[in-house]
Design an enzyme around this catalytic site. Structure first.
Site, PDB file in Angstrom:
ATOM      1  N   THR A  32       0.842  -1.200   0.000  1.00  0.00           N
ATOM      2  CA  THR A  32       0.000   0.000   0.000  1.00  0.00           C
ATOM      3  C   THR A  32       0.877   1.250   0.000  1.00  0.00           C
ATOM      4  O   THR A  32       1.944   1.245   0.615  1.00  0.00           O
ATOM      5  CB  THR A  32      -0.891   0.009   1.257  1.00  0.00           C
ATOM      6  OG1 THR A  32      -1.778  -1.104   1.182  1.00  0.00           O
ATOM      7  CG2 THR A  32      -1.727   1.286   1.366  1.00  0.00           C
ATOM      8  N   GLY A  33       0.381   2.299  -0.646  1.00  0.00           N
ATOM      9  CA  GLY A  33       1.064   3.588  -0.584  1.00  0.00           C
ATOM     10  C   GLY A  33       1.318   4.166  -1.964  1.00  0.00           C
ATOM     11  O   GLY A  33       1.034   3.531  -2.989  1.00  0.00           O
ATOM     12  N   ALA A  87       7.886   1.639   2.466  1.00  0.00           N
ATOM     13  CA  ALA A  87       8.230   1.793   3.889  1.00  0.00           C
ATOM     14  C   ALA A  87       8.313   3.276   4.204  1.00  0.00           C
ATOM     15  O   ALA A  87       8.534   4.100   3.318  1.00  0.00           O
ATOM     16  CB  ALA A  87       9.561   1.118   4.193  1.00  0.00           C
ATOM     17  N   LYS A  98       6.527   1.012   9.172  1.00  0.00           N
ATOM     18  CA  LYS A  98       5.486   1.073   8.159  1.00  0.00           C
ATOM     19  C   LYS A  98       4.169   1.478   8.824  1.00  0.00           C
ATOM     20  O   LYS A  98       4.051   1.431  10.035  1.00  0.00           O
ATOM     21  CB  LYS A  98       5.328  -0.300   7.478  1.00  0.00           C
ATOM     22  CG  LYS A  98       6.538  -0.664   6.619  1.00  0.00           C
ATOM     23  CD  LYS A  98       6.372  -1.969   5.864  1.00  0.00           C
ATOM     24  CE  LYS A  98       5.060  -2.138   5.156  1.00  0.00           C
ATOM     25  NZ  LYS A  98       4.716  -1.021   4.265  1.00  0.00           N
ATOM     26  N   GLY A 101       0.432   4.909   5.859  1.00  0.00           N
ATOM     27  CA  GLY A 101      -0.846   4.894   5.142  1.00  0.00           C
ATOM     28  C   GLY A 101      -1.937   4.165   5.906  1.00  0.00           C
ATOM     29  O   GLY A 101      -3.060   4.029   5.409  1.00  0.00           O
ATOM     30  N   GLU A 107      -0.581  -5.346   5.930  1.00  0.00           N
ATOM     31  CA  GLU A 107       0.764  -5.443   5.347  1.00  0.00           C
ATOM     32  C   GLU A 107       1.588  -6.504   6.074  1.00  0.00           C
ATOM     33  O   GLU A 107       2.319  -7.288   5.448  1.00  0.00           O
ATOM     34  CB  GLU A 107       1.462  -4.092   5.431  1.00  0.00           C
ATOM     35  CG  GLU A 107       0.826  -3.054   4.500  1.00  0.00           C
ATOM     36  CD  GLU A 107       1.366  -1.649   4.666  1.00  0.00           C
ATOM     37  OE1 GLU A 107       1.194  -0.861   3.737  1.00  0.00           O
ATOM     38  OE2 GLU A 107       1.937  -1.340   5.723  1.00  0.00           O
ATOM     39  N   LYS A 125      14.245   7.231   2.434  1.00  0.00           N
ATOM     40  CA  LYS A 125      13.647   6.409   3.494  1.00  0.00           C
ATOM     41  C   LYS A 125      14.698   5.598   4.264  1.00  0.00           C
ATOM     42  O   LYS A 125      14.384   4.980   5.281  1.00  0.00           O
ATOM     43  CB  LYS A 125      12.609   5.452   2.899  1.00  0.00           C
ATOM     44  CG  LYS A 125      11.492   6.115   2.082  1.00  0.00           C
ATOM     45  CD  LYS A 125      10.495   6.814   2.960  1.00  0.00           C
ATOM     46  CE  LYS A 125       9.304   7.387   2.203  1.00  0.00           C
ATOM     47  NZ  LYS A 125       8.349   6.435   1.722  1.00  0.00           N
TER      48      LYS A 125
HETATM   49  O1  LIG Z   1       3.298   1.387   5.231  1.00  0.00           O
HETATM   50  C1  LIG Z   1       2.713   1.943   4.348  1.00  0.00           C
HETATM   51  C2  LIG Z   1       1.246   2.128   4.335  1.00  0.00           C
HETATM   52  O2  LIG Z   1       0.657   1.653   5.514  1.00  0.00           O
HETATM   53  C3  LIG Z   1       3.463   2.487   3.183  1.00  0.00           C
HETATM   54  O3  LIG Z   1       4.207   1.460   2.621  1.00  0.00           O
HETATM   55  C4  LIG Z   1       4.374   3.578   3.658  1.00  0.00           C
HETATM   56  O4  LIG Z   1       3.597   4.542   4.342  1.00  0.00           O
HETATM   57  C5  LIG Z   1       5.108   4.235   2.485  1.00  0.00           C
HETATM   58  O5  LIG Z   1       4.190   4.918   1.694  1.00  0.00           O
HETATM   59  P1  LIG Z   1       4.648   5.817   0.471  1.00  0.00           P
HETATM   60  O6  LIG Z   1       5.125   4.894  -0.597  1.00  0.00           O
HETATM   61  O7  LIG Z   1       3.399   6.565   0.083  1.00  0.00           O
HETATM   62  O8  LIG Z   1       5.735   6.737   0.952  1.00  0.00           O
END
Ligand SMILES: O=C(CO)[C@H](O)[C@H](O)COP(=O)(O)O
Length: 229
Positions: A32-33, A87, A98, A101, A107, A125
């Site tokens: 997700t994300g 992440a 994590k 989102g 996850e 990151k």
């Molecule tokens: O853990 C997550 C969602 O729960 C995402 O993987 C994490 O927040 C990274 O998101 P993005 O790719 O938008 O930076």
């Protein structure tokens, strides 16, 4: 290069990795994300190569279905060869924070079904020690205050995650999230196990038990591939 361009670049790199390392007819694990969204979009032309995908959120499910993927109930799957997810932070051993989102519980479930967890992110990151990003903890609502007290006793500062309109954020599982600032996670595995043991914690956002096996990191000069031992 903008952050969006870096995300698209690493999404495409993950597609190439998956196509090179899986056979036809497998089930794809999808996180997700915004970075994973780039991966889903880049994988769309190859959807017929997969039996389907397991998805870690309603948002990713919608995006996968929009592209014509079959989304499969994880209960019908014993393992997936690869799980691709982003992440919020990742350390030199592949431990992650994590849940930015809000999808951390699903996850972690999919990560535990995966033979290989591929973390995709822009290189910002990568951190030496976890804890700069507020640590998400998904809590059963009636235990929120109890968990806030326990977090404060460790020196953390919890905030109840809210939507832009000020209402409490509710996860896909019907729970709430505490975002905890001010904790440096020196021993991610021990910390994950400690917080997991608190009654009312559904999932905490340190992924040490389910750390990444490899990382694909987008930099201004290309993709860096890291295999964590
Ligand atoms: O853990 C997550 C969602 O729960 C995402 O993987 C994490 O927040 C990274 O998101 P993005 O790719 O938008 O930076």
């Amino acid at each position: 290069m903008t952050q969006d361009e870096l995300k698209r670049q690493v999404g495409q790199a993950a597609v190439e990795y998956v196509l090179a390392h899986t056979g036809a007819g497998v089930v794809l694990g999808v996180g997700t994300g915004s970075t994973v969204n780039c991966f889903i979009d880049a994988m769309a032309p190859h959807r017929d190569r997969f039996q389907g995908a397991v998805s870690s959120s309603l948002a990713s499910t919608q995006r996968l279905e929009h592209h014509g993927f079959t989304v499969i109930d994880p209960n019908a799957v014993t393992s997936v060869p690869v799980y691709v997810d982003g992440a919020d932070e990742i350390d030199p051993r592949g431990n992650m924070v994590k849940g930015g989102g809000g999808a951390l519980t699903r996850e972690k479930i999919l990560a535990s079904l995966a033979d290989v967890f591929v973390c995709i992110a822009d290189a910002s990151k990568r951190v030496p020690v976890l804890g700069g990003f507020p640590l998400p903890i998904e809590v059963v609502p009636m235990a929120r205050a109890l968990i806030e007290r326990r977090v404060r006793a460790l020196g953390g500062m919890p905030t109840l995650r809210a939507n832009p309109d000020g209402t409490a954020f509710v996860t896909d599982n019907g729970h709430q999230i505490l975002d905890v600032r001010g904790l440096t996670v020196g021993d991610p595995l021990a910390f994950e196990q400690q917080v997991n043991a608190w009654p009312g914690v559904l999932t905490m956002g340190v992924f040490a038990l389910q750390r990444a096996d490899m990382g694909l990191f987008a930099t201004a000069t290309g993709i860096e591939t890291v295999r964590f031992g």
